[in-house]
Design a protein around this motif. Structure first.
Motif, mmCIF file in Angstrom:
data_model
loop_
_atom_site.group_PDB
_atom_site.id
_atom_site.type_symbol
_atom_site.label_atom_id
_atom_site.label_comp_id
_atom_site.label_asym_id
_atom_site.label_seq_id
_atom_site.Cartn_x
_atom_site.Cartn_y
_atom_site.Cartn_z
ATOM 1 N N GLU A 161 39.651 36.087 44.723
ATOM 2 C CA GLU A 161 38.892 36.940 45.850
ATOM 3 C C GLU A 161 38.430 38.480 45.467
ATOM 4 N N THR A 162 37.321 38.865 45.551
ATOM 5 C CA THR A 162 37.137 40.421 45.056
ATOM 6 C C THR A 162 36.911 41.251 46.035
ATOM 7 N N MET A 163 35.885 41.192 47.242
ATOM 8 C CA MET A 163 35.516 42.041 48.042
ATOM 9 C C MET A 163 36.638 42.509 48.852
ATOM 10 N N PRO B 247 44.580 50.111 46.930
ATOM 11 C CA PRO B 247 44.718 51.392 46.199
ATOM 12 C C PRO B 247 44.233 51.555 44.997
ATOM 13 N N HIS B 248 43.202 51.707 44.425
ATOM 14 C CA HIS B 248 42.951 51.493 42.997
ATOM 15 C C HIS B 248 43.736 52.350 41.957
ATOM 16 N N THR B 249 44.763 52.164 42.057
ATOM 17 C CA THR B 249 45.759 53.118 41.156
ATOM 18 C C THR B 249 46.422 52.218 40.129
ATOM 19 N N LYS B 250 46.119 52.418 38.596
ATOM 20 C CA LYS B 250 46.771 51.707 37.825
ATOM 21 C C LYS B 250 48.103 51.795 37.371
ATOM 22 N N PHE C 130 35.417 47.011 40.774
ATOM 23 C CA PHE C 130 35.314 48.437 41.073
ATOM 24 C C PHE C 130 34.767 49.372 39.689
ATOM 25 N N GLU C 131 34.998 48.826 38.638
ATOM 26 C CA GLU C 131 34.726 49.596 37.459
ATOM 27 C C GLU C 131 33.498 48.962 36.711
ATOM 28 N N LEU D 284 36.828 44.825 30.586
ATOM 29 C CA LEU D 284 36.701 44.010 31.793
ATOM 30 C C LEU D 284 36.187 42.562 31.634
ATOM 31 N N PHE D 285 35.396 42.371 30.554
ATOM 32 C CA PHE D 285 35.104 40.924 30.084
ATOM 33 C C PHE D 285 36.379 40.150 29.666
ATOM 34 N N ALA D 286 37.306 41.002 29.062
ATOM 35 C CA ALA D 286 38.545 40.449 28.649
ATOM 36 C C ALA D 286 39.280 39.797 30.185
ATOM 37 N N ALA D 287 39.349 40.879 30.871
ATOM 38 C CA ALA D 287 39.827 40.816 32.264
ATOM 39 C C ALA D 287 39.462 39.124 32.769
ATOM 40 N N GLY D 288 38.000 39.194 32.774
ATOM 41 C CA GLY D 288 37.400 37.814 33.294
ATOM 42 C C GLY D 288 37.957 36.900 32.470
#
Length: 356
Positions: free
Chosen positions: A275-277, A284-287, A310-311, A323-327
């Protein structure tokens, strides 16, 4: 005389089959040409597309059976091919990021964690933990409620109630995820922030709860279909020897439909994991990691899907490769979940028999 008629019929049928195969081959080549021209961004892509559609219509009218078999095979190959190209594309784009960090990208906990930069260390570990935590919470919310709802609709509810409730639940599956996310942000996040004094508006628990609610229609619908396929004779036989309705559902219906019910739960879990949206709107977009790491109400929160959504629009260079690695990591997680589902279903079929 009869033999000559049979020979003539066989000759005509053979000629028709040969013509159908030739037409099918040309149709498949038109589809391949359309893919190639589309990849080359050619303005002539429309020509093979139109040719494919025209040949399909002609073949369907003249040689329906052969064309139907051939097209299903071609579409299956095309689907597998597109999936393979997506996987290759993900791996190729993510490879520089993994080449920089290796497997440390999956478990590194020291700062800095994100975003990836040239000649700097980074990690996907916080987002992986966030994805797992929201998925577990969503599963705890959706699995028992979904299976209970499916049992009620299939085994307890009257025909009138079933005709009203089931279409309503299936309609809920069509509600856009952004709508769930907006409701979660305005109502659920605000409620927890004001009533329970959470550190920020939004956390893993609220996101997991809302995503679990989103997964409920899928689980209820698929599980109810599986439960309804259990032969009535099995349930009637259990009731005939003195079991109650609940004992029959617990000891006969659920075990017999366990393969389908588990598939329903895992489909819901897969939606929760990907799920994305809704999660992007609510979280909260806190790393970083929560302190302690299992604190689902803390103000730190990000998942693999939310960080991509988000990024992704503003990323470049090593950041977009990260981000591709996250995918890729998310794809592997869903793949493991899918394979686990197949293993569970195979074992339950072997244990209880049948095809469900």
């Amino acid at each position: 005389m009869a033999s000559r008629i049979v020979e003539r019929f066989e000759h005509v049928r053979s000629r028709n089959e040969d013509a159908a195969l030739v037409l099918l081959a040309v149709t498949a080549l038109s589809l391949v040409a359309a893919f190639v021209l589309f990849y080359l961004q050619s303005r002539w892509t429309v020509v093979p597309v139109a040719s494919f559609l025209l040949l399909t219509v002609v073949g369907w009218v003249k040689y329906q059976a052969t064309i139907a078999r051939g097209l299903t095979f071609v579409m299956t190959v095309a689907t597998v091919g597109v999936l393979g190209l997506i996987v290759v594309f993900l791996v190729v784009r993510a490879w520089p990021a993994f080449d920089q960090m290796g497997l440390a990208a999956l478990y590194r906990v020291e700062e800095p964690l994100w975003p990836p930069r040239p000649d700097s260390s980074w990690s996907l570990a916080p987002m992986i933990v966030g994805t797992l935590m929201t998925t577990v919470i969503a599963t705890v919310v959706a699995a028992p409620l979904g299976v209970a709802g499916a049992l009620y609709i299939s085994e307890i509810a009257s025909d009138t109630t079933r005709e009203v409730v089931k279409p309503g639940i299936e309609l809920m599956a069509g509600i856009p995820s952004i709508t769930y996310g907006f409701i979660g942000f305005v109502v659920v996040n605000q409620f927890f922030y004001e009533e329970f004094q959470t550190s920020t508006i939004g956390n893993y628990f609220t996101v997991g709860t809302m995503v679990g609610i989103m997964a409920l229609p899928t689980i209820v619908s698929v599980a109810e279909d599986a439960i309804s396929t259990v032969p009535e004779a099995m349930k009637s036989g259990a009731l005939a020897v003195g079991t109650t309705n609940w004992q029959t559902m617990k000891s006969v219906t659920l075990p017999s439909a366990f393969s389908g019910v588990s598939a329903a739960v895992l489909l819901g879990v897969g939606r929760a994991m990907g799920e994305t949206m809704a999660a992007t709107v609510m979280i909260p977009h806190t790393k970083g990691f929560a302190d302690p790491v299992y604190d689902v109400f803390g103000g730190v929160g990000e998942t693999l899907t939310t960080v991509i959504a988000f990024e992704g629009g503003n990323a470049g260079g090593r950041h977009i490769e990260g981000l591709f690695a996250a995918g890729v990591v998310l794809f592997v997680m869903v793949l493991v979940l899918s394979v686990s589902a197949q293993v569970i279903q195979a074992r339950m079929r072997n244990k209880y028999g049948g095809d469900r």
